[in-house]
Design a protein around this motif. Sequence first.
Motif: not given
Lengths: 181, 858
Positions: B394-402
């Motif tokens: 929910e709170v992670s960085d956008q570029d780590f979400k993948g």
Amino acid sequence: MGIRFVLLVNKQGQTRLAQYYAEHLTLDERRALEGEIVRKCLARTEQQCSFVEHRNYKIVYRRYASLFFLVGVDNDEQMEYTYCGSFTHGRSKQFSSVIAYVAMGAVVDVIAYVNELAILEFIHLFVETMDRHFGNVCELDIMFHLEKAHFMLEEMVMNGCIVETSKSNILAPIQLMEKAS
Amino acid sequence: MNPFSSGTRLRDMIKAIRACKTAAEERAVVRKECAAIRSSISENDQDYSHRNIAKLMFIHMLGYPTHFGQMECLKLIASAGFPEKRIGYLGLMLLLDERQEVLMLVTNSLKQDLGHTNQYIVGLALCALGNICSAEMARDLAPEVERLLLTRDPNIKKKAALCSIRIIRKVPDLAENFSSPATSLLKEKHHGVLIAGVQLCTDLCKVSEDASNHLRKNCTEGLVRILKDICNSPYAPEYDIAGITDPFLHIRVLRLLRMLGHGDADTSEYINDILAQVASKTESNKNAGNAILYECVETIMGIEATSGLRVLAINILGRFLSNRDNNIRYVALNMLMKAISVDSQAVQRHRTTILECVKDSDASIRKRALELVFLLVNDTNAKPLTKELIDYLEVSDQDFKGDLTSKICSIIEKFSQEKKWYIDQMVKVLSLAGNYVKDNVWHALIVAISNAPDLQGYSVRSLYKAFQLSSEQVSLVQVTIWCIGEYGEMLVNNVGVLQVEEPMTVTESDAVDVLESCLTHHSTDITTQSMCLIALLKLSSRFPPSSGRVKEIITTHIGSVVLELQQRAIEFNSIIQRHQNIKSSLVERMPVLDESTFISKRAGSSQANISTEKSNQQLPSGASLKLSNGVAKPAASPLVDLLDLSLDDTPVPTSTSNDFLHDLLDVGLTNSSSSGVASASGTDILMDLLSIGTPVQSNTTPENGSSIKAKPNTATVQVVDLLDGLASNGSHPGAQSPVHPSITAYQSSTLKITFSFTKQPDKPQVTQIHATFMNLSSEAYTDFIFQAAVPKFIQLHLDPANSNHLPASGNGRITQTFTITNTQHGQKPLAMRIRIAYKVSNQERLEQGQINNFPPGL
């Protein structure tokens, strides 16, 4: 140690020294690679760790004032071919061959990695060596004496392996040459 | 003197380049300089050649072509003076590489310089050879290098040793010549020679087993002594780094000891003490000390160490992990990944810390930690770990979400023991990061829902709820649309409410609202819109009161600019208006999607594996998706993919009547009755109108539509996911022949190798290969040995060959079986390198090759 390249880049991302080992890249590939790496590393903050994975390299970098020293090494996860012995004929030999297979297979596993901390230490040694020679080395020293910087690197690293770790041994041939000229 | 000639000094050129404001200006300056250098070269201007090369180096570094300077380098190398040679060799190493033919010209100069009386010139030549030599040069100059290994000057020795490494890598056959000089290098005192010698030994071990046995016998003692000496040596200013004498040598020796001790109990026992000493005595407050500890831990993990030593190593890692320095934490994570195979219990103890690292602000650390967590998951901790990871999503960085999403999805799929948990977690992931979820993941979810009749109502309700909160996540929207289309009435009528559910009221028009809003939302893509249309069509039959509204919505798309949508809208409109009589059977609920087929397809085999009755039963234990099937499926009658109308595939022998019907909708409608089961019941197969990957099965009896009634279906269609775009062929389970054709893996004038493949249907990653060797020459081969190498993601197990003697001219064969496990099955194809050694009339021969022509899907 599997050093693939050594790069020196300033804060603006301009390359100040580049040396590749056993790496066949065309000019364009090199420019692209350097650009990508520099963008990735320069964007990181001081607190973040000094290792970045990029393509099939692991980049170990360290910043000294306005200069970034980047060393590319083999990343563990790249395709590493493992030769394992086959065992021919006869059930009697089967057992011992299985051991040989296990041993050989894993040996390469054991080798395929790089000690990132040692690379950091190597960068520092390189900087100290240049410091000793130029005295408070700065970007301009390296630019104007590019060949000397290369000579030093050449004395320290050959074909991606570290040859010499003593500063005076590294500098001896360079000092001799300066005396002669 | 030429007015253009390189009057400018290097310094001036650099200044001029730095003064440039734009890239165009810089190019102009470089062009001018290059022109000047070229003319200076053509005039044979000796005085400036040194300066010219220095300039070229700078220009090369900036990324401009400098090939015209290559010959100049060769000239400089051939000149007599040291400074000229120096810059010439440097230019050679920077401007050239081993692919260029110019390099051949330098062999002779190198040979002369290797025999020079001046040690510095010899050093230059060795360095250049070590950096750029090609296989041919290696063969030509190896004797010179060997000779230089035995000289007395340490500076030459160390360079010769490293030069030998390159030679061995280029021409492994030469390794044996170097093994005894390499051993003698280890007796030296000079650190440079030692470090180079140790590296040479390490490389020798890599290429030849004989060499490593030789070194194990003769060098272990010497290496231990070296390590002892540098550990206990008094302060040595030359090599001292942060109070430690030459950490680089430490590390190198430890690494070689690891190779020697690996798999060898005696050697391991012999080096136990010194490792314990290094591990306990090295200071860990500076980077240099940590580097040594790191290497030492690696060595302890790599050899047959005693348990006490292992505990020591794990403790060091624990200390590393709690260090505040990010670099140290990074290497600790790295190392723990390798330690898992040695002692997973000990690594599990650090689980909470590792989980914290997943949430670190540093991307490198996060990535490492995530991979480690992935390895740590097991049946007992899967649930709490998944919860933690999803909370973080929910709170992670956008570029780590993948990355994070794909790992969470694989954990959920791999470790789900109950279906409800699986569905719950997937809905959570979809609503948090649906945009990052790969297509095959949500396809799997749909297959799972379709296989769980008691959870269908629950699923559609939770998806509906999730959709209300996050309607921006593409894959969540798609799954929701699909489920509302299929199970819309369960949503409205609250069918199959579980105890844990909160009661909710959804009206028919609410459900239609969802679809309408998706259809009209600006960011919806065509696939989603198409799915909306089909779902609406289905709802129009499920909710007769709403059909008027549905018709209206569909009509608005008759004028759509997108051909696909327009076509669908027109077709559906005509179904609603003119074909009321067949509508209800057209929009029947989907048949239960066959999980085993889906899994095997997903595993990447282009030819669908046949799930026999047997493998169906094995599914719960063997397959990766451990879901209990809601429907007991008797024999499955495979059906040729209807949309893939190329009927060159073997027609299904089991289907007695196979009539393909194309109505105005391009719908392949077929009626096949399965004769595989005694109580054959006719089944209408209606392929999906939308070709979005979900074929429809409906029973001929129109009233047989509810989930309960769907159960007794005796015939199940082998459903093929159309989205994959893969042709599937079904063949009768009884007539199982090798699915993959045999290949000629390797052929030379003397030898031919053919591979044939067998696979077990329930283990798509595992392939058994039967290799057959044939001698094409007129002489018999003895001592025939076949070796194979595979990339890391593949595991290889070789069984013994049936013989090591291969008669001449194809009069006999050797066969050998091996098993390959492709851990990245479906993502990466197989690749293999092979090496064949044999003797012809007592002379050794070696052949090597690479096999890239494996059939796809292995």
